[in-house]
Design a protein around this motif. Structure first.
Motif, PDB file in Angstrom:
ATOM      1  N   ALA A  62     -38.449   9.126  79.803  1.00  0.00           N
ATOM      2  CA  ALA A  62     -37.605  10.320  79.811  1.00  0.00           C
ATOM      3  C   ALA A  62     -36.291  10.080  80.567  1.00  0.00           C
ATOM      4  O   ALA A  62     -35.268  10.683  80.257  1.00  0.00           O
ATOM      5  CB  ALA A  62     -38.353  11.489  80.433  1.00  0.00           C
ATOM      6  N   PHE A  63     -36.340   9.204  81.554  1.00  0.00           N
ATOM      7  CA  PHE A  63     -35.158   8.875  82.362  1.00  0.00           C
ATOM      8  C   PHE A  63     -34.934   7.367  82.335  1.00  0.00           C
ATOM      9  O   PHE A  63     -35.219   6.667  83.312  1.00  0.00           O
ATOM     10  CB  PHE A  63     -35.348   9.337  83.815  1.00  0.00           C
ATOM     11  CG  PHE A  63     -35.467  10.822  83.962  1.00  0.00           C
ATOM     12  CD1 PHE A  63     -34.346  11.620  84.035  1.00  0.00           C
ATOM     13  CD2 PHE A  63     -36.716  11.425  84.025  1.00  0.00           C
ATOM     14  CE1 PHE A  63     -34.452  12.994  84.173  1.00  0.00           C
ATOM     15  CE2 PHE A  63     -36.838  12.798  84.160  1.00  0.00           C
ATOM     16  CZ  PHE A  63     -35.707  13.592  84.231  1.00  0.00           C
ATOM     17  N   PRO A  64     -34.409   6.838  81.236  1.00  0.00           N
ATOM     18  CA  PRO A  64     -34.264   5.378  81.118  1.00  0.00           C
ATOM     19  C   PRO A  64     -33.305   4.783  82.146  1.00  0.00           C
ATOM     20  O   PRO A  64     -33.453   3.624  82.527  1.00  0.00           O
ATOM     21  CB  PRO A  64     -33.738   5.169  79.696  1.00  0.00           C
ATOM     22  CG  PRO A  64     -33.303   6.498  79.212  1.00  0.00           C
ATOM     23  CD  PRO A  64     -33.957   7.540  80.062  1.00  0.00           C
ATOM     24  N   GLU A  65     -32.357   5.575  82.623  1.00  0.00           N
ATOM     25  CA  GLU A  65     -31.433   5.050  83.635  1.00  0.00           C
ATOM     26  C   GLU A  65     -32.031   5.107  85.035  1.00  0.00           C
ATOM     27  O   GLU A  65     -31.422   4.665  85.990  1.00  0.00           O
ATOM     28  CB  GLU A  65     -30.100   5.816  83.586  1.00  0.00           C
ATOM     29  CG  GLU A  65     -30.127   7.227  84.146  1.00  0.00           C
ATOM     30  CD  GLU A  65     -30.727   8.268  83.210  1.00  0.00           C
ATOM     31  OE1 GLU A  65     -31.029   9.374  83.699  1.00  0.00           O
ATOM     32  OE2 GLU A  65     -30.914   8.001  82.020  1.00  0.00           O
ATOM     33  N   GLY A  66     -33.216   5.665  85.132  1.00  0.00           N
ATOM     34  CA  GLY A  66     -33.910   5.763  86.417  1.00  0.00           C
ATOM     35  C   GLY A  66     -33.860   7.170  86.960  1.00  0.00           C
ATOM     36  O   GLY A  66     -32.834   7.846  86.878  1.00  0.00           O
ATOM     37  N   ILE A  67     -34.950   7.588  87.512  1.00  0.00           N
ATOM     38  CA  ILE A  67     -35.023   8.960  88.028  1.00  0.00           C
ATOM     39  C   ILE A  67     -34.252   9.104  89.341  1.00  0.00           C
ATOM     40  O   ILE A  67     -33.770  10.176  89.661  1.00  0.00           O
ATOM     41  CB  ILE A  67     -36.488   9.420  88.172  1.00  0.00           C
ATOM     42  CG1 ILE A  67     -36.514  10.931  88.338  1.00  0.00           C
ATOM     43  CG2 ILE A  67     -37.180   8.749  89.327  1.00  0.00           C
ATOM     44  CD1 ILE A  67     -37.771  11.575  87.909  1.00  0.00           C
ATOM     45  N   GLN A  68     -34.100   7.998  90.078  1.00  0.00           N
ATOM     46  CA  GLN A  68     -33.363   8.054  91.342  1.00  0.00           C
ATOM     47  C   GLN A  68     -31.932   8.533  91.111  1.00  0.00           C
ATOM     48  O   GLN A  68     -31.425   9.342  91.873  1.00  0.00           O
ATOM     49  CB  GLN A  68     -33.345   6.688  92.031  1.00  0.00           C
ATOM     50  CG  GLN A  68     -34.626   6.317  92.736  1.00  0.00           C
ATOM     51  CD  GLN A  68     -34.977   7.291  93.827  1.00  0.00           C
ATOM     52  OE1 GLN A  68     -35.607   8.307  93.580  1.00  0.00           O
ATOM     53  NE2 GLN A  68     -34.580   6.978  95.047  1.00  0.00           N
TER      54      GLN A  68
END
Length: 114
Positions: free
Chosen positions: A58-64
């Protein structure tokens, strides 16, 4: 309705919106806690690992990055709320002073001839 009442209504609306935002922030922090729990369990829990994989999809760029962006926006919103509230308080105070400074209208007294 005078300007003071208008300002009060806007301030009440801002406070309501701030309360809603605070509730959403509590929910966001709760979700962060749940994600952290999944991370801790992922080494030995296949369900936790699967949930984390879905989250990563869902967050390929990273959830951070998303979390940091959200937190910076929330901080900015909080500062804007405070500035608006202070501005409205200042306007309300000056409006009250202006009303107090205005001379009171003189009343005509009628003589009683009877």
């Amino acid at each position: 309705m005078n300007a003071f009442d208008d300002i009060k209504a806007v301030m009440d609306d801002l406070n309501n919106r701030r309360s809603v935002l605070a509730g959403q922030m509590r929910e966001f922090q709760q979700l962060q806690g749940e994600i952290q729990a999944l991370v801790e369990r992922a080494s030995h829990d296949p369900q936790a690992r699967a949930k984390l994989e879905k989250l990563n999809q869902a967050f390929p760029e990273g959830i951070q990055n998303s979390q940091q962006a959200i937190m910076s926006k929330v901080t900015l919103l909080e500062e804007n709320f405070k500035q608006l509230q202070e501005g409205f308080k200042t306007m309300g105070d000056s409006d009250k002073k202006n009303e107090e400074a205005l001379p009171k209208p003189k009343r005509k007294q009628y003589k009683n001839y009877m």
